[in-house]
Design a protein around this motif. Structure first.
Motif, PDB file in Angstrom:
ATOM      1  N   LYS A 191       1.011  -1.517   0.104  1.00  0.00           N
ATOM      2  CA  LYS A 191      -0.118   0.095  -0.122  1.00  0.00           C
ATOM      3  C   LYS A 191       0.729   1.162  -0.222  1.00  0.00           C
ATOM      4  CE  LYS A 191      -2.708   1.436   3.216  1.00  0.00           C
ATOM      5  NZ  LYS A 191      -4.307   1.545   4.107  1.00  0.00           N
ATOM      6  N   ASN A 192       2.183   1.428   0.897  1.00  0.00           N
ATOM      7  CA  ASN A 192       2.720   2.141   1.323  1.00  0.00           C
ATOM      8  C   ASN A 192       3.995   2.651  -0.605  1.00  0.00           C
ATOM      9  OD1 ASN A 192       3.265   4.361   2.829  1.00  0.00           O
ATOM     10  ND2 ASN A 192       5.721   3.005   3.378  1.00  0.00           N
ATOM     11  N   GLN A 193       4.082   1.526  -1.401  1.00  0.00           N
ATOM     12  CA  GLN A 193       4.411   1.250  -2.154  1.00  0.00           C
ATOM     13  C   GLN A 193       3.773   2.424  -3.665  1.00  0.00           C
ATOM     14  OE1 GLN A 193       6.667  -2.169  -3.977  1.00  0.00           O
ATOM     15  NE2 GLN A 193       7.575  -1.561  -2.922  1.00  0.00           N
ATOM     16  N   LYS A 194       2.366   2.043  -3.102  1.00  0.00           N
ATOM     17  CA  LYS A 194       1.214   2.812  -4.523  1.00  0.00           C
ATOM     18  C   LYS A 194       1.234   3.819  -3.821  1.00  0.00           C
ATOM     19  CE  LYS A 194      -1.519  -1.080  -4.701  1.00  0.00           C
ATOM     20  NZ  LYS A 194      -2.748  -1.977  -4.723  1.00  0.00           N
ATOM     21  N   VAL A 195       1.188   4.164  -2.864  1.00  0.00           N
ATOM     22  CA  VAL A 195       0.635   5.785  -2.691  1.00  0.00           C
ATOM     23  C   VAL A 195       2.060   6.483  -2.648  1.00  0.00           C
ATOM     24  CG1 VAL A 195       0.830   7.405  -0.662  1.00  0.00           C
ATOM     25  CG2 VAL A 195      -0.230   5.344  -0.934  1.00  0.00           C
ATOM     26  N   THR A 196       3.659   6.025  -2.799  1.00  0.00           N
ATOM     27  CA  THR A 196       4.928   6.766  -3.383  1.00  0.00           C
ATOM     28  C   THR A 196       4.418   6.979  -4.548  1.00  0.00           C
ATOM     29  OG1 THR A 196       5.723   4.857  -2.365  1.00  0.00           O
ATOM     30  CG2 THR A 196       6.247   7.020  -1.683  1.00  0.00           C
ATOM     31  N   LYS A 197       3.956   5.990  -5.682  1.00  0.00           N
ATOM     32  CA  LYS A 197       4.108   5.926  -6.605  1.00  0.00           C
ATOM     33  C   LYS A 197       3.328   6.816  -7.465  1.00  0.00           C
ATOM     34  CE  LYS A 197       5.193   1.980  -8.116  1.00  0.00           C
ATOM     35  NZ  LYS A 197       4.949  -0.040  -8.466  1.00  0.00           N
ATOM     36  N   LYS A 198       1.697   6.847  -7.203  1.00  0.00           N
ATOM     37  CA  LYS A 198       0.505   8.342  -7.314  1.00  0.00           C
ATOM     38  C   LYS A 198       1.634   9.022  -6.879  1.00  0.00           C
ATOM     39  CE  LYS A 198      -3.965   6.899  -6.857  1.00  0.00           C
ATOM     40  NZ  LYS A 198      -5.299   6.831  -6.316  1.00  0.00           N
ATOM     41  N   ALA A 199       2.416   9.555  -5.630  1.00  0.00           N
ATOM     42  CA  ALA A 199       2.541  10.953  -5.378  1.00  0.00           C
ATOM     43  C   ALA A 199       3.863  11.065  -6.625  1.00  0.00           C
ATOM     44  CB  ALA A 199       3.003  11.355  -4.242  1.00  0.00           C
ATOM     45  N   GLN A 200       4.732  10.563  -6.726  1.00  0.00           N
ATOM     46  CA  GLN A 200       5.294  11.081  -8.216  1.00  0.00           C
ATOM     47  C   GLN A 200       4.601  11.491  -9.164  1.00  0.00           C
ATOM     48  OE1 GLN A 200       7.713   7.165  -8.474  1.00  0.00           O
ATOM     49  NE2 GLN A 200       8.953   7.466  -6.581  1.00  0.00           N
TER      50      GLN A 200
END
Lengths: 92, 84
Positions: free
Chosen positions: B75-84
């Motif tokens: 879930k954390n990885q997905k959030v950081t990918k969205k923020a990029q």
């Protein structure tokens, strides 16, 4: 010695004693009922450690000192601060 | 003193842990010394379960913790990918 080293040392000591007794390396002839108890001893210690942890957590939850007045005061102060900042234009 | 549900939950946990501890102690420590014809043996499963059940429960717990950590990391990885 660090705490970790102390714990590991104690565990190693207990573990080797248990292993020596179960393998009969000390040449002691224990009655079969003692052997049964000895065999389940590590599991027993783990379960009792878990029970102790659970019991302590429960006890501390039950005897925690709540401060109702302080909590209410804090909540009202939070409301005040939010209203104040909202007036000054900050968006929540 | 804590109030309401806190107290109930806390005391409940203490009671559960005491029950489990007493039952397990009798099962592992006292039963081998009691004559196998005694009626009390009726209330306890065979001794082999005394090691198998905590072991299985421990493995289940580890599995659950591992799955939970993996889920949070994904879930954390997905959030950081969205923020990029």
């Amino acid at each position: 010695m660090t705490k970790l080293a102390q714990w590991l040392w104690g565990l190693a000591l207990l573990g080797s004693t248990w292993a020596a007794l179960t393998m009969g390396a000390l040449g002691l002839e224990l009655p079969s009922s003692c052997r049964e108890v000895l065999w389940s001893l590590p599991a027993y210690l783990l379960v009792s450690a878990g029970c102790y942890a659970l019991g302590t957590v429960g006890y501390r939850v039950a005897t925690f000192h709540d401060c109702e007045d302080a909590a209410r005061e804090l909540q009202s102060q939070i409301q005040e601060a939010r209203a104040d900042l909202a007036r000054k234009g900050m968006r929540f | 003193m804590a109030t309401g549900t806190d107290q109930v939950v806390g005391l409940g946990l203490v009671a559960v842990s005491l029950i489990i501890f007493t039952y397990y102690t009798v099962w592992v420590i006292l039963l081998p010394f009691i004559d196998s014809q005694h009626v009390i043996h009726k209330y306890f499963l065979p001794q082999a379960y005394a090691v198998a059940i905590p072991l299985a429960a421990g493995l289940l717990l580890l599995l659950f913790v591992g799955v939970f950590i993996t889920y949070m990391m994904l879930k954390n990885q997905k959030v950081t990918k969205k923020a990029q």
